[in-house]
Scaffold this motif. Structure first.
Motif, PDB file in Angstrom:
ATOM      1  N   ARG A   6       6.311  -8.317  55.053  1.00 23.75           N
ATOM      2  CA  ARG A   6       5.047  -8.527  55.793  1.00 23.75           C
ATOM      3  C   ARG A   6       4.023  -9.229  54.913  1.00 23.75           C
ATOM      4  O   ARG A   6       3.355 -10.183  55.349  1.00 23.75           O
ATOM      5  CB  ARG A   6       4.480  -7.185  56.269  1.00 23.75           C
ATOM      6  CG  ARG A   6       5.200  -6.558  57.433  1.00 23.75           C
ATOM      7  CD  ARG A   6       4.373  -5.449  58.060  1.00 23.75           C
ATOM      8  NE  ARG A   6       4.022  -4.396  57.103  1.00 23.75           N
ATOM      9  CZ  ARG A   6       4.768  -3.342  56.837  1.00 23.75           C
ATOM     10  NH1 ARG A   6       5.933  -3.190  57.450  1.00 23.75           N
ATOM     11  NH2 ARG A   6       4.368  -2.421  55.977  1.00 23.75           N
ATOM     12  N   LEU A   7       3.893  -8.774  53.692  1.00 23.21           N
ATOM     13  CA  LEU A   7       2.902  -9.363  52.776  1.00 23.21           C
ATOM     14  C   LEU A   7       3.287 -10.786  52.389  1.00 23.21           C
ATOM     15  O   LEU A   7       2.433 -11.678  52.356  1.00 23.21           O
ATOM     16  CB  LEU A   7       2.774  -8.493  51.528  1.00 23.21           C
ATOM     17  CG  LEU A   7       2.155  -7.110  51.727  1.00 23.21           C
ATOM     18  CD1 LEU A   7       2.206  -6.303  50.436  1.00 23.21           C
ATOM     19  CD2 LEU A   7       0.714  -7.215  52.222  1.00 23.21           C
ATOM     20  N   PHE A   8       4.556 -11.000  52.079  1.00 27.41           N
ATOM     21  CA  PHE A   8       5.010 -12.345  51.692  1.00 27.41           C
ATOM     22  C   PHE A   8       4.746 -13.352  52.801  1.00 27.41           C
ATOM     23  O   PHE A   8       4.291 -14.471  52.552  1.00 27.41           O
ATOM     24  CB  PHE A   8       6.511 -12.329  51.373  1.00 27.41           C
ATOM     25  CG  PHE A   8       6.885 -11.568  50.132  1.00 27.41           C
ATOM     26  CD1 PHE A   8       6.004 -11.478  49.065  1.00 27.41           C
ATOM     27  CD2 PHE A   8       8.123 -10.942  50.043  1.00 27.41           C
ATOM     28  CE1 PHE A   8       6.360 -10.774  47.906  1.00 27.41           C
ATOM     29  CE2 PHE A   8       8.482 -10.241  48.898  1.00 27.41           C
ATOM     30  CZ  PHE A   8       7.592 -10.152  47.835  1.00 27.41           C
ATOM     31  N   ARG A   9       5.033 -12.972  54.048  1.00 26.26           N
ATOM     32  CA  ARG A   9       4.862 -13.896  55.170  1.00 26.26           C
ATOM     33  C   ARG A   9       3.397 -14.163  55.479  1.00 26.26           C
ATOM     34  O   ARG A   9       3.071 -15.158  56.125  1.00 26.26           O
ATOM     35  CB  ARG A   9       5.552 -13.326  56.416  1.00 26.26           C
ATOM     36  CG  ARG A   9       7.069 -13.313  56.334  1.00 26.26           C
ATOM     37  CD  ARG A   9       7.680 -12.731  57.598  1.00 26.26           C
ATOM     38  NE  ARG A   9       9.125 -12.581  57.494  1.00 26.26           N
ATOM     39  CZ  ARG A   9       9.882 -12.034  58.423  1.00 26.26           C
ATOM     40  NH1 ARG A   9       9.321 -11.571  59.549  1.00 26.26           N
ATOM     41  NH2 ARG A   9      11.186 -11.926  58.262  1.00 26.26           N
ATOM     42  N   THR A  10       2.523 -13.290  55.014  1.00 28.85           N
ATOM     43  CA  THR A  10       1.096 -13.459  55.287  1.00 28.85           C
ATOM     44  C   THR A  10       0.370 -14.167  54.156  1.00 28.85           C
ATOM     45  O   THR A  10      -0.435 -15.085  54.389  1.00 28.85           O
ATOM     46  CB  THR A  10       0.435 -12.088  55.523  1.00 28.85           C
ATOM     47  OG1 THR A  10       1.095 -11.424  56.596  1.00 28.85           O
ATOM     48  CG2 THR A  10      -1.051 -12.259  55.881  1.00 28.85           C
ATOM     49  N   TYR A  11       0.676 -13.769  52.915  1.00 26.67           N
ATOM     50  CA  TYR A  11      -0.100 -14.262  51.769  1.00 26.67           C
ATOM     51  C   TYR A  11       0.676 -15.175  50.828  1.00 26.67           C
ATOM     52  O   TYR A  11       0.100 -15.732  49.898  1.00 26.67           O
ATOM     53  CB  TYR A  11      -0.639 -13.069  50.966  1.00 26.67           C
ATOM     54  CG  TYR A  11      -1.505 -12.142  51.787  1.00 26.67           C
ATOM     55  CD1 TYR A  11      -2.778 -12.535  52.205  1.00 26.67           C
ATOM     56  CD2 TYR A  11      -1.044 -10.883  52.175  1.00 26.67           C
ATOM     57  CE1 TYR A  11      -3.568 -11.703  52.966  1.00 26.67           C
ATOM     58  CE2 TYR A  11      -1.835 -10.038  52.940  1.00 26.67           C
ATOM     59  CZ  TYR A  11      -3.087 -10.448  53.336  1.00 26.67           C
ATOM     60  OH  TYR A  11      -3.868  -9.619  54.103  1.00 26.67           O
ATOM     61  N   GLY A  12       1.940 -15.327  51.062  1.00 26.19           N
ATOM     62  CA  GLY A  12       2.740 -16.154  50.169  1.00 26.19           C
ATOM     63  C   GLY A  12       3.469 -15.316  49.137  1.00 26.19           C
ATOM     64  O   GLY A  12       3.064 -14.208  48.812  1.00 26.19           O
TER      65      GLY A  12
ATOM     66  N   SER B 201       7.277 -18.742  63.874  1.00 26.16           N
ATOM     67  CA  SER B 201       6.557 -17.468  63.956  1.00 26.16           C
ATOM     68  C   SER B 201       6.590 -16.690  62.650  1.00 26.16           C
ATOM     69  O   SER B 201       5.867 -15.707  62.495  1.00 26.16           O
ATOM     70  CB  SER B 201       7.164 -16.598  65.062  1.00 26.16           C
ATOM     71  OG  SER B 201       8.439 -16.088  64.686  1.00 26.16           O
ATOM     72  N   PHE B 202       7.374 -17.129  61.675  1.00 30.11           N
ATOM     73  CA  PHE B 202       7.478 -16.381  60.433  1.00 30.11           C
ATOM     74  C   PHE B 202       6.257 -16.531  59.534  1.00 30.11           C
ATOM     75  O   PHE B 202       6.089 -15.791  58.576  1.00 30.11           O
ATOM     76  CB  PHE B 202       8.741 -16.784  59.663  1.00 30.11           C
ATOM     77  CG  PHE B 202       9.978 -16.187  60.242  1.00 30.11           C
ATOM     78  CD1 PHE B 202      10.312 -14.875  59.992  1.00 30.11           C
ATOM     79  CD2 PHE B 202      10.794 -16.927  61.083  1.00 30.11           C
ATOM     80  CE1 PHE B 202      11.438 -14.301  60.551  1.00 30.11           C
ATOM     81  CE2 PHE B 202      11.929 -16.372  61.644  1.00 30.11           C
ATOM     82  CZ  PHE B 202      12.251 -15.052  61.376  1.00 30.11           C
ATOM     83  N   SER B 203       5.401 -17.489  59.816  1.00 37.76           N
ATOM     84  CA  SER B 203       4.169 -17.629  59.049  1.00 37.76           C
ATOM     85  C   SER B 203       2.981 -17.579  59.985  1.00 37.76           C
ATOM     86  O   SER B 203       2.829 -18.453  60.830  1.00 37.76           O
ATOM     87  CB  SER B 203       4.135 -18.967  58.293  1.00 37.76           C
ATOM     88  OG  SER B 203       5.147 -19.008  57.332  1.00 37.76           O
ATOM     89  N   PRO B 204       2.102 -16.587  59.859  1.00 42.91           N
ATOM     90  CA  PRO B 204       0.909 -16.559  60.705  1.00 42.91           C
ATOM     91  C   PRO B 204       0.138 -17.866  60.562  1.00 42.91           C
ATOM     92  O   PRO B 204      -0.037 -18.366  59.452  1.00 42.91           O
ATOM     93  CB  PRO B 204       0.116 -15.375  60.126  1.00 42.91           C
ATOM     94  CG  PRO B 204       1.165 -14.496  59.516  1.00 42.91           C
ATOM     95  CD  PRO B 204       2.197 -15.447  58.963  1.00 42.91           C
ATOM     96  N   ASP B 205      -0.286 -18.410  61.690  1.00 41.68           N
ATOM     97  CA  ASP B 205      -0.989 -19.695  61.727  1.00 41.68           C
ATOM     98  C   ASP B 205      -0.123 -20.829  61.196  1.00 41.68           C
ATOM     99  O   ASP B 205      -0.623 -21.893  60.857  1.00 41.68           O
ATOM    100  CB  ASP B 205      -2.304 -19.648  60.936  1.00 41.68           C
ATOM    101  CG  ASP B 205      -3.269 -18.639  61.494  1.00 41.68           C
ATOM    102  OD1 ASP B 205      -3.298 -18.471  62.729  1.00 41.68           O
ATOM    103  OD2 ASP B 205      -3.993 -18.001  60.713  1.00 41.68           O
TER     104      ASP B 205
END
Length: 206
Positions: free
Chosen positions: A14-20, A89-93
């Motif tokens: 979850r964190l990786f996909r949101t923040y890198g 969809s794996f990366s928000p925005d």
């Protein structure tokens, strides 16, 4: 132990996909999952080990989901929209930062997931193009390899941020438009009619 392992992988993913992949620290993951960092290191050797497990989880999810989406689709045209919307969809925005961080800091993991996903997309494209020709949606001259190379290169360029300039709103629109124009180029009049109805549907960026 196995349950803890899965909880940690889920939280890290979850964190990786949101923040890198580079920005997220082991402290961040420990806080997200509600465990001590010591506990995490008892299960994973280091962050690279955890990234590797997260990538494996993502690949398994993609391998399991794409055939289901194809099976749920009305025809090959709608299947292509479902497939590429899911990939994005794996990366928000649709943030290119997430993909660039994996490629730069964990190149072996990036190559593995890229090759795995591209291999599956190529297989599905071959099947869908042939089905579309048989159903009169695609012209007889449609070439699955050419279509795959054209569309996959366009979309992976968007995912990695290889653009002259962009804003988030533009990135969100371009994948759908890329799929639409690529499909329109090989569609028959019947296919274009159905494609126009698909294109009129509201975009989903969730």
């Amino acid at each position: 132990m196995e349950q803890k392992r899965e909880l940690i992988i889920d939280a890290a993913t979850r964190l990786f996909r949101t923040y890198g992949y580079n920005s997220v620290t082991m402290d961040d993951i420990a806080q997200e999952v509600g465990m001590s960092k010591k506990t995490i290191y008892q299960i994973f050797e280091n962050k690279t080990d955890l990234v590797d497990c997260s990538v494996e989880k993502t690949m398994l999810e993609i391998r399991n989901t794409l055939p289901i989406l194809v099976g749920q689709s009305e025809n090959p045209l709608s299947a292509f929209f479902l497939i590429y919307n899911y990939i994005f969809s794996f990366s928000p925005d649709n943030s290119p930062m997430v993909h660039r961080s994996l490629r730069k800091y964990y190149p072996a993991c990036y190559s593995r997931i890229e090759n795995d996903v591209l291999g599956l997309l190529r297989e599905l494209t071959t099947v869908l193009i042939q089905e579309g020709i048989e159903k009169g949606l695609f012209i007889d001259e449609s070439n699955a390899d050419d279509f795959f190379l054209l569309l996959s290169n366009q979309l992976f360029s968007l995912m990695n941020g290889w653009l002259i300039s962009y804003e988030t709103s533009q990135i969100q629109r371009l994948p759908r438009k890329s799929v639409y124009y690529a499909l329109r180029a090989i569609s028959t009049s019947e296919g274009i009619h159905f494609l126009s109805k698909l294109n009129d549907q509201p975009e989903n960026h969730s």
